[in-house]
Design a protein around this motif. Structure first.
Motif, PDB file in Angstrom:
ATOM      1  N   UNK A 113       0.836  -1.207   0.000  1.00 34.36           N
ATOM      2  CA  UNK A 113       0.000   0.000   0.000  1.00 34.36           C
ATOM      3  C   UNK A 113       0.873   1.260   0.000  1.00 34.36           C
ATOM      4  N   UNK A 114       1.940   1.237   0.773  1.00 34.11           N
ATOM      5  CA  UNK A 114       2.861   2.389   0.828  1.00 34.11           C
ATOM      6  C   UNK A 114       3.510   2.598  -0.545  1.00 34.11           C
ATOM      7  N   UNK A 115       4.025   1.519  -1.144  1.00 31.65           N
ATOM      8  CA  UNK A 115       4.675   1.634  -2.454  1.00 31.65           C
ATOM      9  C   UNK A 115       3.694   2.170  -3.487  1.00 31.65           C
ATOM     10  N   UNK A 116       2.496   1.629  -3.530  1.00 32.79           N
ATOM     11  CA  UNK A 116       1.510   2.078  -4.515  1.00 32.79           C
ATOM     12  C   UNK A 116       1.052   3.516  -4.265  1.00 32.79           C
ATOM     13  N   UNK A 117       0.997   3.923  -3.017  1.00 33.62           N
ATOM     14  CA  UNK A 117       0.648   5.321  -2.705  1.00 33.62           C
ATOM     15  C   UNK A 117       1.751   6.258  -3.178  1.00 33.62           C
ATOM     16  N   UNK A 118       3.007   5.861  -2.988  1.00 29.51           N
ATOM     17  CA  UNK A 118       4.132   6.682  -3.468  1.00 29.51           C
ATOM     18  C   UNK A 118       4.116   6.797  -4.992  1.00 29.51           C
ATOM     19  N   UNK A 119       3.819   5.701  -5.678  1.00 33.81           N
ATOM     20  CA  UNK A 119       3.722   5.733  -7.139  1.00 33.81           C
ATOM     21  C   UNK A 119       2.573   6.638  -7.573  1.00 33.81           C
ATOM     22  N   UNK A 120       1.459   6.573  -6.870  1.00 35.03           N
ATOM     23  CA  UNK A 120       0.320   7.441  -7.174  1.00 35.03           C
ATOM     24  C   UNK A 120       0.713   8.911  -7.072  1.00 35.03           C
ATOM     25  N   UNK A 121       1.380   9.271  -5.977  1.00 36.58           N
ATOM     26  CA  UNK A 121       1.814  10.666  -5.802  1.00 36.58           C
ATOM     27  C   UNK A 121       2.850  11.060  -6.843  1.00 36.58           C
ATOM     28  N   UNK A 122       3.776  10.149  -7.166  1.00 35.70           N
ATOM     29  CA  UNK A 122       4.781  10.440  -8.184  1.00 35.70           C
ATOM     30  C   UNK A 122       4.115  10.712  -9.527  1.00 35.70           C
ATOM     31  N   UNK A 123       3.177   9.842  -9.934  1.00 37.05           N
ATOM     32  CA  UNK A 123       2.470  10.045 -11.203  1.00 37.05           C
ATOM     33  C   UNK A 123       1.725  11.367 -11.219  1.00 37.05           C
ATOM     34  N   UNK A 124       1.057  11.674 -10.116  1.00 42.09           N
ATOM     35  CA  UNK A 124       0.316  12.932 -10.017  1.00 42.09           C
ATOM     36  C   UNK A 124       1.239  14.128 -10.268  1.00 42.09           C
ATOM     37  N   UNK A 125       2.351  14.171  -9.545  1.00 44.16           N
ATOM     38  CA  UNK A 125       3.255  15.322  -9.662  1.00 44.16           C
ATOM     39  C   UNK A 125       4.032  15.319 -10.978  1.00 44.16           C
ATOM     40  N   UNK A 126       4.419  14.152 -11.491  1.00 40.28           N
ATOM     41  CA  UNK A 126       5.154  14.094 -12.759  1.00 40.28           C
ATOM     42  C   UNK A 126       4.278  14.541 -13.924  1.00 40.28           C
ATOM     43  N   UNK A 127       3.041  14.075 -13.948  1.00 42.18           N
ATOM     44  CA  UNK A 127       2.129  14.478 -15.027  1.00 42.18           C
ATOM     45  C   UNK A 127       1.804  15.963 -14.907  1.00 42.18           C
TER      46      UNK A 127
END
Length: 140
Positions: free
Chosen positions: A26-40
């Motif tokens: 859950x932590x890893x997937x949440x970090x990926x979610x935030x990364x995608x949000x900010x990168x896009x």
């Protein structure tokens, strides 16, 4: 007349993923979610898109990953793949589909703490798993 027990009781599979492993995923997937949000968002800003469109694209990318990631190949989001887990249908044992991924993950942002309380009960299924009829198993 003979009456049999037509109800089958739930039998917990022996390879259910543990709480620590699930929390880590859950932590890893949440970090990926935030990364995608900010990168896009940053990429859309650099291209010169309007603020509203930047927000919409960023929310779509991050939210899309979060909601549908468990329907990736083998029922594994990136976090689950790294930690050796899969989300499967609790009855057929087929990989999680798009609908199930959406249903199991839509509860988390709104009911995060409440949703995870359910995982401590015997079946080790959080509310999202119960609604989507899924279980999380260890692959390793």
């Amino acid at each position: 007349m003979e009456t049999g027990n037509t109800q089958s009781s739930y039998q917990k599979p022996s390879n259910l993923a543990g709480l620590g492993r699930r929390w880590g995923g859950q932590i890893i997937d949440s970090l990926i979610t935030f990364f995608l949000f900010f990168a896009v968002a940053k990429a859309a800003e650099l291209v010169g898109l309007s603020g509203d469109l930047v927000g919409l694209l960023a929310l779509g990318a991050g939210g899309g990953y979060y909601l549908f990631s468990d329907a990736m190949p083998n029922g594994q989001s990136v976090g689950k793949k790294i930690l050796g887990m899969s989300v499967i249908d609790e009855r057929s044992y087929l990989n999680c589909n798009l609908y199930q991924s959406f249903i199991r993950n839509i509860t988390t942002p709104f009911l995060n703490f409440f949703d995870w309380i359910f995982i401590f009960f015997g079946s080790r299924k959080r509310l999202g798993d119960m609604l989507a009829s899924t279980i999380v198993i260890r692959n390793k």
